[in-house]
Design a protein around this motif. Structure first.
Motif, PDB file in Angstrom:
ATOM      1  N   PHE B  36       0.838  -1.200   0.000  1.00 34.94           N
ATOM      2  CA  PHE B  36       0.000   0.000   0.000  1.00 34.94           C
ATOM      3  C   PHE B  36       0.880   1.260   0.000  1.00 34.94           C
ATOM      4  CE2 PHE B  36      -2.957   3.039   2.193  1.00 34.94           C
ATOM      5  CZ  PHE B  36      -3.829   3.145   1.131  1.00 34.94           C
ATOM      6  N   HIS B  90      -0.826  -2.895   7.052  1.00 37.94           N
ATOM      7  CA  HIS B  90      -1.242  -1.858   6.076  1.00 37.94           C
ATOM      8  C   HIS B  90      -1.733  -2.532   4.797  1.00 37.94           C
ATOM      9  CE1 HIS B  90       0.561   1.586   8.325  1.00 37.94           C
ATOM     10  NE2 HIS B  90       1.287   0.594   8.838  1.00 37.94           N
ATOM     11  N   TRP B  94      -7.726  -2.684   2.893  1.00 37.08           N
ATOM     12  CA  TRP B  94      -8.218  -1.763   3.928  1.00 37.08           C
ATOM     13  C   TRP B  94      -7.701  -0.350   3.676  1.00 37.08           C
ATOM     14  CZ3 TRP B  94     -12.064  -4.092   5.593  1.00 37.08           C
ATOM     15  CH2 TRP B  94     -12.057  -5.470   5.827  1.00 37.08           C
ATOM     16  N   LEU B  97      -9.756   1.126   0.844  1.00 39.12           N
ATOM     17  CA  LEU B  97     -11.125   1.332   1.339  1.00 39.12           C
ATOM     18  C   LEU B  97     -11.176   2.552   2.269  1.00 39.12           C
ATOM     19  CD1 LEU B  97     -13.733  -0.133   0.832  1.00 39.12           C
ATOM     20  CD2 LEU B  97     -13.338  -1.512   2.861  1.00 39.12           C
ATOM     21  N   TRP B  98     -10.164   2.651   3.103  1.00 38.12           N
ATOM     22  CA  TRP B  98     -10.107   3.792   4.036  1.00 38.12           C
ATOM     23  C   TRP B  98      -9.996   5.105   3.258  1.00 38.12           C
ATOM     24  CZ3 TRP B  98      -5.247   6.369   5.660  1.00 38.12           C
ATOM     25  CH2 TRP B  98      -5.462   7.322   6.647  1.00 38.12           C
TER      26      TRP B  98
END
Lengths: 259, 266
Positions: B36, B90, B94, B97-98
């Protein structure tokens, strides 16, 4: 006070909850706008106190224009619907981005048993037509000139020639016939007078109905009159025999007005 | 056990970051494992802060600078293992999406501000809310019809003489069951009003003679203010004789009918 530290999944949940709240706030502020045909029917049921509307026709038109600063798009949805006991309603919704307005620039029309309306070059006649295989519509226009004295409000109406336009219907389901009245070589209204011999119904509805103010020297224009034009519909069965006839009306503005 | 020696020690409170190639290489090896990308700057900063803190602790214990840097790096462990753990912490799913939910929150907050202040709905919302709260319920004696989405009430109002005609009021209430049609006026102008002598005309130019009616017509005298679900309207009838009753039907020939009865008193 100790600050609560959230992990990423908890932050996602928190953000989604905030989204739901903000979405509800925006939706409420916009007046619960409908974005689907089903949603529009539900609003129509409430607004016009008509239960359990079923759509007969839903026609969506896209309209692009410039406001000088922005290029905008309106989405107009024309809706014809009926109740279980044959009450028919025609209305339209205009969506601009998130905002949706009902009956914007056009009055709704409600009829019991049958309904006759028109938009964008097509005349629609709705009714219980399950047994009808074909239909014709005769629409009669009569040149009407009104002279208005603004000081007294007096109106003198002069009627002139009549012309009957005949159209063959196209069946669209058990409850609707559509009659295309805009001619193939139609000349748009508002760009000079169309000679009488070239007038189709749309031209006649616009330029045969005029109002003049006679006591205002400085006012040289004219108004386009509203008038109910008689519509005579003949329904035919599979064997070509006449099943029924209907005498309805349609307003001149329904025939010629474009948004 | 670490000794504090009474000196304040906290994360990122050490001396200015030092340029250490070995640390940077280790950090890059860790970050290579983390898929990420948007979190890379924050992870790098956090790892460097850890290294700085460890190094500062060791220096306070008497280690010289170079040795403290080496030991601090050694204490961090394998870049591969740390990187793998960091990648799990991380995770891209997610992470994205965050990020998406953050953008959505901002977009909706902007939409709320634009709607409130540009589209200027706030005055209308306040007016509707006040009207909703101030709405007076119809009297018990009012006739009513229960519909799928609303209840319609009608009651007789005052009757008086004016300009050679009889004027009579009909009081109408509409209570919707939900606010989906908020801001839309009930279709009272589509109602049909009929007394013992026949149907009453609306007060507008009549199709037959293009003239306004002189008698036997109805007009809206007062409407609103409308709330979210509640509406109130007063119609005024102009008649030739005092009314005994008026039937209100809708649509057109009447799916339902309400009878407003003045009785013989009128």
């Amino acid at each position: 006070m100790r600050r609560i530290r959230l992990n990423r999944k908890q932050k996602i949940v928190r953000n989604l909850l905030v989204c739901i709240v903000l979405g509800l706030v925006v939706y409420t502020m916009l007046g619960f706008p409908p974005y689907t045909v089903q949603g529009m029917l539900e609003r129509m049921e409430r607004k016009y106190l008509l239960p359990d509307l079923e759509p007969i026709l839903a026609d969506r038109v896209e309209r692009k224009y410039s406001t000088g600063w922005f290029h905008e798009i309106d989405y107009d949805t024309y809706l014809l619907a009926k109740t279980a006991d044959d009450t028919y309603i025609f209305t339209m919704y205009r969506r601009n981005f998130l905002r949706v307005r009902a009956d914007y620039g056009r009055n709704p029309k409600i009829g019991r048993g049958t309904l006759c309306t028109a938009w964008d070059g097509t005349l629609y006649v709705a009714g219980p037509f399950r047994d009808a295989a074909a239909a014709t519509a005769q629409v009669t226009a009569q040149r009407t000139t009104q002279y208005i004295t603004s000081a007294t409000g007096a109106r003198e109406t002069v009627k002139g020639e009549t012309r009957t336009f005949t159209f063959q219907g196209e069946k669209q389901g058990d409850d609707l016939f559509a009659f295309r009245y805009r001619a193939e070589d139609h000349r748009p209204n508002g760009f000079g007078e169309v000679p009488d011999e070239e007038c189709d119904l749309e031209n006649a509805a616009y330029q045969w109905y005029r109002g003049y103010i006679v006591d205002l020297e400085e006012w040289r224009g004219y108004s386009v009159l509203h008038a109910d034009l008689p519509v005579h519909v003949t329904l035919y069965g599979e064997d070509g025999a006449v099943l029924d006839t209907l005498d309805l009306t349609v307003d001149t503005y329904e025939l010629h007005f474009h948004h | 056990m670490k000794k504090n020696f009474g000196i304040f020690k906290g994360k990122n409170k050490t001396s200015a970051p030092r340029e250490n190639q070995a640390w940077r290489n280790w950090c890059e090896a860790v970050l290579a494992q983390v898929r990420f990308q948007p979190d890379h700057p924050a992870i790098r900063q956090e790892l460097m802060a850890h290294l700085e803190d460890s190094c500062a602790d060791l220096e306070r214990l008497g280690y010289d600078r170079d040795l403290a840097e080496q030991r601090a790096l050694g204490a961090m462990g394998s870049a591969s293992l740390v990187g793998s753990a960091m990648d799990r912490a991380h995770h891209p799913l997610w992470g994205w999406l965050w990020q998406a939910t953050r953008i959505l929150v901002l977009a909706l907050a902007a939409a709320a501000v634009v709607t409130a202040f540009v589209v200027e709905v706030m005055p209308e919302m306040v007016r509707q809310t006040v009207s909703e709260l101030q709405w007076e319920a119809p009297p018990e004696a009012a006739e009513r019809v229960e519909l799928k989405h609303a209840t319609v009430y009608a009651a007789p109002g005052e009757v008086w003489k004016e300009d050679g005609h009889v004027k009579a009021e009909i009081l109408l209430w509409v209570r919707q069951r939900d606010p989906l049609a908020a801001g839309s006026w009930p279709p009272t102008s589509w109602f049909t009003y009929r007394d013992s002598q026949g149907e009453l005309s609306a007060y507008r130019r009549q199709a037959e003679d293009d003239a306004m009616p002189e008698s036997r017509y109805w007009e809206c005298k007062w409407a609103g203010p409308g709330g979210w679900t509640r509406f109130r309207e007063t119609l005024e009838l102009t008649l030739d004789a005092p009314p005994e009753w008026v039937e209100i039907s809708y649509p057109a020939d009447g799916e339902w009918t309400l009878r407003v009865d003045w009785g013989s008193e009128a």
